[in-house]
Scaffold this motif. Structure first.
Motif, PDB file in Angstrom:
ATOM      1  N   HIS A 130       6.772-119.914 -11.895  1.00  0.00           N
ATOM      2  CA  HIS A 130       6.047-120.620 -12.964  1.00  0.00           C
ATOM      3  C   HIS A 130       4.735-121.216 -12.440  1.00  0.00           C
ATOM      4  O   HIS A 130       3.729-121.215 -13.150  1.00  0.00           O
ATOM      5  CB  HIS A 130       6.914-121.728 -13.577  1.00  0.00           C
ATOM      6  CG  HIS A 130       7.898-121.234 -14.603  1.00  0.00           C
ATOM      7  ND1 HIS A 130       7.502-120.557 -15.744  1.00  0.00           N
ATOM      8  CD2 HIS A 130       9.250-121.328 -14.680  1.00  0.00           C
ATOM      9  CE1 HIS A 130       8.573-120.264 -16.474  1.00  0.00           C
ATOM     10  NE2 HIS A 130       9.652-120.717 -15.848  1.00  0.00           N
ATOM     11  N   SER A 176      10.162-126.674 -18.791  1.00  0.00           N
ATOM     12  CA  SER A 176      10.810-125.537 -19.451  1.00  0.00           C
ATOM     13  C   SER A 176      12.157-125.978 -20.019  1.00  0.00           C
ATOM     14  O   SER A 176      12.427-127.173 -20.152  1.00  0.00           O
ATOM     15  CB  SER A 176      11.006-124.411 -18.440  1.00  0.00           C
ATOM     16  OG  SER A 176      12.003-124.766 -17.514  1.00  0.00           O
ATOM     17  N   GLY A 177      12.996-124.992 -20.336  1.00  0.00           N
ATOM     18  CA  GLY A 177      14.310-125.308 -20.877  1.00  0.00           C
ATOM     19  C   GLY A 177      15.257-125.819 -19.799  1.00  0.00           C
ATOM     20  O   GLY A 177      16.220-126.537 -20.083  1.00  0.00           O
ATOM     21  N   GLY A 178      14.984-125.451 -18.549  1.00  0.00           N
ATOM     22  CA  GLY A 178      15.866-125.839 -17.454  1.00  0.00           C
ATOM     23  C   GLY A 178      15.259-126.892 -16.538  1.00  0.00           C
ATOM     24  O   GLY A 178      15.979-127.519 -15.753  1.00  0.00           O
ATOM     25  N   GLY A 222      12.360-128.937 -22.632  1.00  0.00           N
ATOM     26  CA  GLY A 222      12.697-127.806 -23.502  1.00  0.00           C
ATOM     27  C   GLY A 222      14.112-127.937 -24.063  1.00  0.00           C
ATOM     28  O   GLY A 222      14.386-127.559 -25.211  1.00  0.00           O
ATOM     29  N   ASP A 263      15.422-127.940 -27.852  1.00  0.00           N
ATOM     30  CA  ASP A 263      16.508-127.078 -28.321  1.00  0.00           C
ATOM     31  C   ASP A 263      17.623-127.899 -28.979  1.00  0.00           C
ATOM     32  O   ASP A 263      18.202-127.481 -29.984  1.00  0.00           O
ATOM     33  CB  ASP A 263      17.059-126.237 -27.155  1.00  0.00           C
ATOM     34  CG  ASP A 263      16.013-125.268 -26.608  1.00  0.00           C
ATOM     35  OD1 ASP A 263      15.058-124.954 -27.342  1.00  0.00           O
ATOM     36  OD2 ASP A 263      16.143-124.834 -25.448  1.00  0.00           O
ATOM     37  N   GLY A 300      11.931-124.904 -29.348  1.00  0.00           N
ATOM     38  CA  GLY A 300      10.533-125.220 -29.055  1.00  0.00           C
ATOM     39  C   GLY A 300       9.536-124.555 -29.987  1.00  0.00           C
ATOM     40  O   GLY A 300       8.739-125.239 -30.642  1.00  0.00           O
ATOM     41  N   ASP A 321       7.298-126.577 -32.735  1.00  0.00           N
ATOM     42  CA  ASP A 321       5.855-126.510 -32.502  1.00  0.00           C
ATOM     43  C   ASP A 321       5.145-126.120 -33.807  1.00  0.00           C
ATOM     44  O   ASP A 321       4.203-126.790 -34.254  1.00  0.00           O
ATOM     45  CB  ASP A 321       5.615-125.444 -31.411  1.00  0.00           C
ATOM     46  CG  ASP A 321       4.188-125.397 -30.910  1.00  0.00           C
ATOM     47  OD1 ASP A 321       3.362-126.208 -31.365  1.00  0.00           O
ATOM     48  OD2 ASP A 321       3.890-124.542 -30.048  1.00  0.00           O
ATOM     49  N   GLY A 338       8.105-122.727 -20.148  1.00  0.00           N
ATOM     50  CA  GLY A 338       8.179-122.422 -21.581  1.00  0.00           C
ATOM     51  C   GLY A 338       7.506-123.448 -22.484  1.00  0.00           C
ATOM     52  O   GLY A 338       6.803-123.079 -23.432  1.00  0.00           O
ATOM     53  N   ASN A 359       3.433-124.977 -25.859  1.00  0.00           N
ATOM     54  CA  ASN A 359       3.334-125.871 -27.020  1.00  0.00           C
ATOM     55  C   ASN A 359       1.873-126.242 -27.343  1.00  0.00           C
ATOM     56  O   ASN A 359       1.129-126.700 -26.476  1.00  0.00           O
ATOM     57  CB  ASN A 359       4.134-127.148 -26.733  1.00  0.00           C
ATOM     58  CG  ASN A 359       4.200-128.052 -27.934  1.00  0.00           C
ATOM     59  OD1 ASN A 359       3.344-128.899 -28.130  1.00  0.00           O
ATOM     60  ND2 ASN A 359       5.210-127.844 -28.765  1.00  0.00           N
ATOM     61  N   ASP A 412       9.443-117.264 -19.531  1.00  0.00           N
ATOM     62  CA  ASP A 412       9.916-116.458 -18.408  1.00  0.00           C
ATOM     63  C   ASP A 412       9.372-115.025 -18.453  1.00  0.00           C
ATOM     64  O   ASP A 412       9.403-114.371 -19.499  1.00  0.00           O
ATOM     65  CB  ASP A 412      11.453-116.439 -18.392  1.00  0.00           C
ATOM     66  CG  ASP A 412      12.016-117.787 -17.965  1.00  0.00           C
ATOM     67  OD1 ASP A 412      11.232-118.646 -17.513  1.00  0.00           O
ATOM     68  OD2 ASP A 412      13.244-117.972 -18.081  1.00  0.00           O
TER      69      ASP A 412
HETATM   70  O1  KG4 Z   1      10.413-121.116 -19.088  1.00  0.00           O
HETATM   71  P1  KG4 Z   1      11.386-120.721 -20.149  1.00  0.00           P
HETATM   72  O2  KG4 Z   1      11.127-119.424 -20.871  1.00  0.00           O
HETATM   73  O3  KG4 Z   1      12.840-120.656 -19.573  1.00  0.00           O
HETATM   74  C1  KG4 Z   1      13.324-121.580 -18.632  1.00  0.00           C
HETATM   75  O4  KG4 Z   1      13.052-121.395 -17.425  1.00  0.00           O
HETATM   76  O5  KG4 Z   1      13.945-122.568 -19.120  1.00  0.00           O
HETATM   77  O6  KG4 Z   1      11.459-121.951 -21.195  1.00  0.00           O
HETATM   78  C2  KG4 Z   1      12.245-121.903 -22.355  1.00  0.00           C
HETATM   79  C3  KG4 Z   1      12.136-123.248 -23.052  1.00  0.00           C
HETATM   80  C4  KG4 Z   1      13.071-123.416 -24.248  1.00  0.00           C
HETATM   81  O7  KG4 Z   1      13.712-124.659 -24.152  1.00  0.00           O
HETATM   82  C5  KG4 Z   1      12.122-123.382 -25.449  1.00  0.00           C
HETATM   83  O8  KG4 Z   1      12.581-124.153 -26.548  1.00  0.00           O
HETATM   84  C6  KG4 Z   1      10.860-123.956 -24.850  1.00  0.00           C
HETATM   85  O9  KG4 Z   1      10.800-123.448 -23.533  1.00  0.00           O
HETATM   86  N1  KG4 Z   1       9.655-123.533 -25.595  1.00  0.00           N
HETATM   87  C7  KG4 Z   1       8.829-124.383 -26.233  1.00  0.00           C
HETATM   88  C8  KG4 Z   1       7.830-123.587 -26.854  1.00  0.00           C
HETATM   89  N2  KG4 Z   1       8.081-122.275 -26.539  1.00  0.00           N
HETATM   90  C9  KG4 Z   1       9.198-122.262 -25.758  1.00  0.00           C
HETATM   91  N3  KG4 Z   1       8.870-125.724 -26.361  1.00  0.00           N
HETATM   92  C10 KG4 Z   1       7.899-126.310 -27.107  1.00  0.00           C
HETATM   93  N4  KG4 Z   1       6.920-125.609 -27.741  1.00  0.00           N
HETATM   94  C11 KG4 Z   1       6.839-124.267 -27.632  1.00  0.00           C
HETATM   95  N5  KG4 Z   1       5.879-123.589 -28.253  1.00  0.00           N
END
Ligand code: KG4
Ligand code: ZN
Length: 397
Positions: free
Chosen positions: A117, A142-144, A179, A183, A196, A200, A333, A337, A365
């Motif tokens: 990332h 991100s989500g994690g 994230g 969710d 997300g 958004d 992720g 936003n 990702d």
């Molecule tokens: O980086 P990623 O694809 O996977 C991980 O490594 O976690 O991030 C996914 C996260 C999810 O929680 C999703 O809801 C969030 O990123 N996400 C967003 C947006 N697009 C994805 N959160 C806020 N606004 C967005 N536009």
């Protein structure tokens, strides 16, 4: 001589492969999303994720090579995500990468997903012929993960491709990742998964909502975790208070405030039920859900997002000031936003610095970021053998 690295990423619910030349030119970038599979469960189901990776990995790698106009034999090295992530998911990409490297007698480079990332930001900047200045403060959100790093190299200043980056962790979330909060709030409000992107879009649509704009959500105050009765048209969260490291984050209180707020306001129930039924019918797009979202819910979402963004931007800028950073990097992720980007773009220049983000495709990702992160390691001869194993928990620093 140009090094073309095949990157493979399978740490969560995206099967991805990409070819990147010299850590700076994307020759192909293929992502097979499993969103449709996990959506009905409201989150990633690890067992289903690893099974789907098994189905997708071969065609995804093949497509990445086709789009780059290459054969496997022409690849100079293979970069794979070692962790952190779901171990069953990680093992699919890692084992496939390992087998390819052994069969083709090519170097195998193990990459930390979080470092991927970070490299997504540099990769994006290099596509435009630029190199962010170091030392930098980097927010991975991100989500994690929600982590702040001090990113540096041997020499301060521009970091051209091939630069070995060093990381020092400045702060991280004490509970949920940002994230994850998106969710979970989306789940409470029956807005589908992942939360997300839809929040958004919905929060942004509120800005053009005349009714909401004239009402002014900011007048209404509800402390985080302590919602009070009142006009349900808006909600303002109290400041998130954290003892100890001021560069740590916390998002579970914000999520809980939404939960309590909804419990106190049963008038939200009918629309939540209606959306739940729409989701079951497969109507998951913002355009399909928007007619089922009241102005009050849009206010709530806008307030939630404003609070999350203020947390992320506030602590990142504080770190940048304290460290005398030369640039601010934001990736992961949630970096996709719109409000987060706009706020960083508005606030970072006030410190005399520049903010760097990956494109939306490189924020979530993908394997191009893995191939880019593998490049400096390949140059250093930092390669792995058959003993390489996946790491579910794998801190970068
Ligand atoms: O980086 P990623 O694809 O996977 C991980 O490594 O976690 O991030 C996914 C996260 C999810 O929680 C999703 O809801 C969030 O990123 N996400 C967003 C947006 N697009 C994805 N959160 C806020 N606004 C967005 N536009
Ligand atoms: Zn990620």
């Amino acid at each position: 001589m140009t090094k073309r690295i095949l990157g493979i990423e399978s740490s969560c619910d995206e099967t991805a492969a990409a070819v990147v030349a010299d850590g700076s030119a994307i020759l192909s970038n293929v992502v097979a999303s499993q969103m449709d599979i996990h959506q009905k469960y409201g989150g990633v189901v690890p067992e289903l994720a690893s099974r789907q990776h098994l189905r997708s990995i071969v065609p995804v790698v093949r497509e990445a090579l086709d789009r780059a106009g290459m054969t496997l034999g022409e690849v100079d090295a293979i970069g794979v995500t070692q962790g952190p992530g779901l171990v069953g998911s990680l093992l699919v990409g890692l084992t496939y990468g390992k087998v390819l490297a052994l069969a083709l007698n090519k170097p195998l480079v193990a990459v930390n997903h979080i470092e991927g990332h970070v490299h997504a930001v540099f990769l994006e900047a290099r596509q435009m012929g630029r190199d962010p200045l170091l030392p930098a403060v980097c927010l991975i959100v991100s989500g994690g993960h929600t982590v702040l790093y001090d990113v540096s190299a041997d020499r301060p200043g521009p970091a051209p491709a091939g630069t070995v980056l060093r990381y020092r962790r400045l702060g991280q979330t004490r509970d949920d990742a940002a994230g994850e909060a998106y969710d979970k709030v989306a789940r409470l409000l029956a807005l589908g998964y992942p939360g997300g992107p839809i929040i958004d879009q919905l929060a942004a649509s509120r800005a053009t909502d005349q009714l909401a704009a004239s009402r002014g959500a900011d007048q209404l105050a509800v402390g985080a975790g302590k919602p009070k009765q009142g006009d349900p048209a808006g909600i303002r969260f109290g400041e998130v208070k954290i003892k100890g490291n001021p560069l740590d984050f916390s998002f579970s209180g914000i999520k809980t405030a939404v939960l309590y707020y909804l419990r106190k306001h049963p008038e939200f129930e009918p629309e939540i039920l209606a959306r739940r039924e729409a989701l079951v019918r497969g109507e998951r797009k913002a355009a399909q859900l928007l007619p089922l979202v009241s102005p009050q819910t849009l206010e709530l979402l806008a307030s939630f997002q404003r609070t999350v963004v203020a947390e992320l931007v506030g602590r990142t800028l504080r770190a940048a000031r304290e460290l005398d950073a030369q640039s601010v990097l934001v990736s992961g992720g949630v970096a996709a936003n719109g409000e987060l980007r706009a706020t960083f773009e508005r606030e970072v220049p006030k410190l005399g610095l520049e903010a760097f983000f990956p494109s939306r495709e490189l924020s979530t990702d993908n394997a191009a970021m893995i191939a880019a992160a593998a490049y400096p390691k390949l140059l250093q001869g930092d390669c792995q053998g058959a003993a390489l194993n996946a790491e579910a928990v794998f801190p970068l620093a």
